[in-house]
Write a protein that holds these residues in place. Structure first.
Motif, mmCIF file in Angstrom:
data_model
loop_
_atom_site.group_PDB
_atom_site.id
_atom_site.type_symbol
_atom_site.label_atom_id
_atom_site.label_comp_id
_atom_site.label_asym_id
_atom_site.label_seq_id
_atom_site.Cartn_x
_atom_site.Cartn_y
_atom_site.Cartn_z
ATOM 1 N N PHE A 39 0.849 -1.187 0.000
ATOM 2 C CA PHE A 39 0.000 0.000 0.000
ATOM 3 C C PHE A 39 0.881 1.232 0.000
ATOM 4 N N ILE A 40 0.317 2.334 -0.483
ATOM 5 C CA ILE A 40 1.045 3.607 -0.537
ATOM 6 C C ILE A 40 0.775 4.359 0.754
ATOM 7 N N LYS A 41 1.831 4.577 1.525
ATOM 8 C CA LYS A 41 1.709 5.274 2.803
ATOM 9 C C LYS A 41 1.622 6.781 2.611
ATOM 10 N N ALA A 42 2.434 7.316 1.700
ATOM 11 C CA ALA A 42 2.462 8.769 1.500
ATOM 12 C C ALA A 42 3.073 9.114 0.147
ATOM 13 N N SER A 43 2.638 10.239 -0.394
ATOM 14 C CA SER A 43 3.222 10.800 -1.611
ATOM 15 C C SER A 43 3.633 12.238 -1.315
ATOM 16 N N SER A 44 4.861 12.581 -1.672
ATOM 17 C CA SER A 44 5.365 13.936 -1.424
ATOM 18 C C SER A 44 5.603 14.656 -2.741
ATOM 19 N N TYR A 45 5.203 15.913 -2.761
ATOM 20 C CA TYR A 45 5.470 16.759 -3.912
ATOM 21 C C TYR A 45 6.538 17.771 -3.522
ATOM 22 N N CYS A 46 7.432 18.053 -4.445
ATOM 23 C CA CYS A 46 8.517 18.972 -4.154
ATOM 24 C C CYS A 46 8.086 20.390 -4.519
ATOM 25 N N THR A 47 7.930 21.229 -3.522
ATOM 26 C CA THR A 47 7.554 22.625 -3.727
ATOM 27 C C THR A 47 8.799 23.501 -3.681
ATOM 28 N N PHE A 48 8.942 24.373 -4.652
ATOM 29 C CA PHE A 48 10.087 25.257 -4.714
ATOM 30 C C PHE A 48 9.677 26.667 -4.338
ATOM 31 N N ARG A 49 10.585 27.362 -3.722
ATOM 32 C CA ARG A 49 10.359 28.750 -3.331
ATOM 33 C C ARG A 49 11.520 29.557 -3.883
ATOM 34 N N GLU A 50 11.240 30.446 -4.815
ATOM 35 C CA GLU A 50 12.310 31.198 -5.475
ATOM 36 C C GLU A 50 12.023 32.694 -5.455
ATOM 37 N N ALA A 51 13.075 33.463 -5.284
ATOM 38 C CA ALA A 51 12.948 34.923 -5.355
ATOM 39 C C ALA A 51 12.770 35.333 -6.815
ATOM 40 N N VAL A 52 11.962 36.368 -7.045
ATOM 41 C CA VAL A 52 11.762 36.888 -8.394
ATOM 42 C C VAL A 52 12.287 38.319 -8.474
ATOM 43 N N ALA A 53 12.384 38.840 -9.685
ATOM 44 C CA ALA A 53 13.064 40.110 -9.932
ATOM 45 C C ALA A 53 12.499 41.289 -9.139
ATOM 46 N N ASN A 54 11.186 41.333 -8.931
ATOM 47 C CA ASN A 54 10.588 42.498 -8.268
ATOM 48 C C ASN A 54 10.693 42.434 -6.740
ATOM 49 N N GLY A 55 11.456 41.484 -6.232
ATOM 50 C CA GLY A 55 11.619 41.357 -4.786
ATOM 51 C C GLY A 55 10.609 40.447 -4.128
ATOM 52 N N GLY A 56 9.699 39.899 -4.934
ATOM 53 C CA GLY A 56 8.700 38.976 -4.395
ATOM 54 C C GLY A 56 9.219 37.539 -4.371
ATOM 55 N N VAL A 57 8.314 36.639 -4.076
ATOM 56 C CA VAL A 57 8.654 35.222 -4.006
ATOM 57 C C VAL A 57 7.663 34.439 -4.855
ATOM 58 N N HIS A 58 8.175 33.480 -5.600
ATOM 59 C CA HIS A 58 7.345 32.644 -6.463
ATOM 60 C C HIS A 58 7.413 31.200 -5.975
ATOM 61 N N TYR A 59 6.244 30.585 -5.821
ATOM 62 C CA TYR A 59 6.167 29.186 -5.448
ATOM 63 C C TYR A 59 5.677 28.375 -6.647
ATOM 64 N N TYR A 60 6.237 27.201 -6.846
ATOM 65 C CA TYR A 60 5.669 26.301 -7.839
ATOM 66 C C TYR A 60 5.925 24.867 -7.407
ATOM 67 N N ILE A 149 23.177 18.047 -0.170
ATOM 68 C CA ILE A 149 21.806 18.405 0.205
ATOM 69 C C ILE A 149 21.497 19.866 -0.104
ATOM 70 N N ARG A 150 20.240 20.109 -0.501
ATOM 71 C CA ARG A 150 19.709 21.459 -0.677
ATOM 72 C C ARG A 150 18.321 21.487 -0.064
ATOM 73 N N TYR A 151 18.006 22.561 0.645
ATOM 74 C CA TYR A 151 16.713 22.676 1.312
ATOM 75 C C TYR A 151 15.753 23.494 0.455
ATOM 76 N N SER A 152 14.460 23.159 0.538
ATOM 77 C CA SER A 152 13.476 23.852 -0.296
ATOM 78 C C SER A 152 13.204 25.273 0.197
ATOM 79 N N LYS A 153 13.530 25.572 1.459
ATOM 80 C CA LYS A 153 13.381 26.904 2.042
ATOM 81 C C LYS A 153 11.931 27.383 2.091
ATOM 82 N N THR A 154 10.996 26.454 2.090
ATOM 83 C CA THR A 154 9.596 26.812 2.278
ATOM 84 C C THR A 154 9.292 26.803 3.767
ATOM 85 N N ALA A 155 8.176 27.420 4.145
ATOM 86 C CA ALA A 155 7.782 27.423 5.552
ATOM 87 C C ALA A 155 7.569 26.003 6.057
ATOM 88 N N ARG A 156 7.036 25.145 5.198
ATOM 89 C CA ARG A 156 6.828 23.741 5.584
ATOM 90 C C ARG A 156 8.142 23.054 5.909
#
Length: 201
Positions: A39-60, A149-156
């Protein structure tokens, strides 16, 4: 590679599949056909958090899961890591962190009596993931010990890692808590300000 067989102190099996070849529907169908063996216990999706040019943050988020935890009815755990190739790097990971490798081809090896596929340049691949892999390490923490190792740097991600520090402190394992904090500081995830730690958002 070092033992020529399963590690006596390990407790799960890690399997990799290329992102382009991975079809989650086929995996779900195979689990259904196992008649309760898996059985499948869990599925994880990799969320990225990146800075954008206008000083904001983009998640995908990626369209497919990046890690699927499968459990056999015997209790055996198999982690299915999805490998992504981009910008000259092949990486696999979780919702919290990822591990970057140089591109690699596959070769056949034997794990006990079983034929398995692994990185053709095993020394390079293992060194990138474990450092001195020829020296047995009984306590390896995949959240802070891998050199690549690299961390996703999201709040989660930061919340999860902070909970690990808190758990160590509650258990009186101060050295382990310090190792986590120092690893996160070295990676630029947090910054120390006097007696406090700040999330680098």
């Amino acid at each position: 590679m070092r033992e020529g067989d399963f590690l006596g102190h390990d407790y799960d099996i890690d399997v990799g599949v290329d992102y382009d070849d991975f079809e989650p529907e086929r995996l779900h169908a195979a689990v259904e056909k196992s008649n309760g063996s898996w059985f499948i216990k869990a599925s994880s999706y990799c969320t990225f958090r990146e800075a954008v040019a206008n000083g904001g943050v983009h998640y995908y988020q990626m369209d497919k899961p990046i890690l699927i935890k499968l459990v056999h009815r015997t209790g055996l755990v198999a982690d299915l890591f999805v490998h992504v190739e981009e910008e000259g790097v092949v990486w696999h990971g979780s919702a919290i962190h990822r591990w970057d490798n140089s591109p690699f081809t596959l070769a056949e090896y034997h794990l006990g009596r079983e034929a398995v596929m692994g990185a053709a340049d095993a020394d390079r691949y293992l060194s990138e993931n474990y450092g001195d892999w020829r020296t047995p390490v009984m306590q390896f923490d995949c959240s802070i010990d891998p050199p690549n190792i690299r961390y996703s740097k999201t709040a989660r991600a930061v919340t999860y890692l902070a909970k690990m520090v808190y758990r160590y402190l509650l258990d009186g394992e101060h050295a382990s808590a310090v190792r986590y904090l120092e690893a996160l500081q070295a990676a630029g995830v947090i910054t120390r300000e006097g007696r406090h730690w700040k999330f680098n958002d």
